[in-house]
Design an enzyme around this catalytic site. Structure first.
Site, PDB file in Angstrom:
ATOM      1  CG  ASP A   1       0.541  -0.347  -7.684  1.00 40.55           C
ATOM      2  OD1 ASP A   1       0.256  -0.818  -8.790  1.00 40.55           O
ATOM      3  OD2 ASP A   1       1.715  -0.268  -7.300  1.00 40.55           O
TER       4      ASP A   1
ATOM      5  CE  LYS B   1       2.198   3.708  -8.542  1.00 45.36           C
ATOM      6  NZ  LYS B   1       3.286   2.784  -8.257  1.00 45.36           N
TER       7      LYS B   1
ATOM      8  NE  ARG C   1       5.530   6.246   6.134  1.00 46.18           N
ATOM      9  CZ  ARG C   1       4.860   5.333   5.431  1.00 46.18           C
ATOM     10  NH1 ARG C   1       3.945   5.708   4.584  1.00 46.18           N
ATOM     11  NH2 ARG C   1       5.111   4.048   5.583  1.00 46.18           N
TER      12      ARG C   1
ATOM     13  CB  THR D   1      -4.151  -2.222  -0.208  1.00 42.11           C
ATOM     14  OG1 THR D   1      -2.819  -2.622  -0.471  1.00 42.11           O
ATOM     15  CG2 THR D   1      -4.265  -1.661   1.188  1.00 42.11           C
TER      16      THR D   1
END
Ligand code: 5GP
Length: 183
Positions: free
Chosen positions: A107, A135, A169, A111
């Site tokens: 995103d 994204k 999940r 991370t």
């Protein structure tokens, strides 16, 4: 599904069906197998989100491999916290090894950038990144991605390993998540 705070959690129709995902996983595994022919790799999954993608993908990669995991998070609910925390580090030494880092979704890039830097400091022979979802329009830190399943718009998605507050999940498909106030 009802939330304790009086909000309804709404999961739309599959955005990516199980069949679409499995076809993409095969395609990625074939490319990876070709690129690493004749080499041993260490596949590293970023948990928790990548667990389902990781296990489907490694089953189809046809080169010898070790596997390991790193547990990291940067998110609070649907908003990026912008800060990274490593909850569990690798067990394996990656010095001189060909590392394939496997992520569920990129995103902001925070991370991946953090983990990428951390692993590069350990002197692997090479490091490539594979993500199922990208994204790209949300990117804050530029990160080179070697294998991308799907580029998706700025929706918050759940399923196939991806969660909202640790739920959803286990869905075998990926859907857009929304939360609405109940009147
Ligand atoms: P980044 O650091 O690139 O902003 O975010 C990466 C992490 O945020 C992913 O590993 C994932 O855990 C979480 N994330 C980002 N976008 C989404 C999303 O649409 N749905 C879910 N469930 N998690 C997301």
């Amino acid at each position: 599904m009802l939330h304790q705070t009086g909000k309804a959690m709404i999961i739309g129709k599959p955005f990516l069906t199980s069949r679409q995902i499995q076809n993409k996983v095969k395609e990625l595994a074939n490319r990876i197998s070709d690129d690493y022919e004749g080499k041993d790799i260490i596949a590293i999954g970023i948990l928790k989100g990548a667990f389902m993608f990781f296990s489907d993908l490694v089953k189809l990669i046809q080169v010898p491999m070790d596997i390991d995991f790193i547990v990291a998070s940067s998110y609070v609910k649907t908003q990026s916290a912008g800060e990274m925390e490593i909850h569990a580090d690798l067990r394996e030494d990656i010095r001189g090894r060909h590392v394939l880092l496997i992520e569920d979704i990129v995103d902001t890039g925070i991370t991946l950038n953090f983990i990428n830097k951390l692993l590069l400091e350990r002197s692997p022979a090479s490091l490539k990144i594979c993500t199922l979802l990208d994204k790209r329009s949300c990117r804050q830190i530029d990160t080179d991605l070697d294998y991308v399943g799907y580029q998706i718009p700025d929706h918050y998605v759940v399923g196939y390993g991806l969660d909202y507050e640790n739920k959803f999940r286990n869905l075998p498909y990926i859907a857009v998540f929304k939360e609405e106030n109940i009147k």
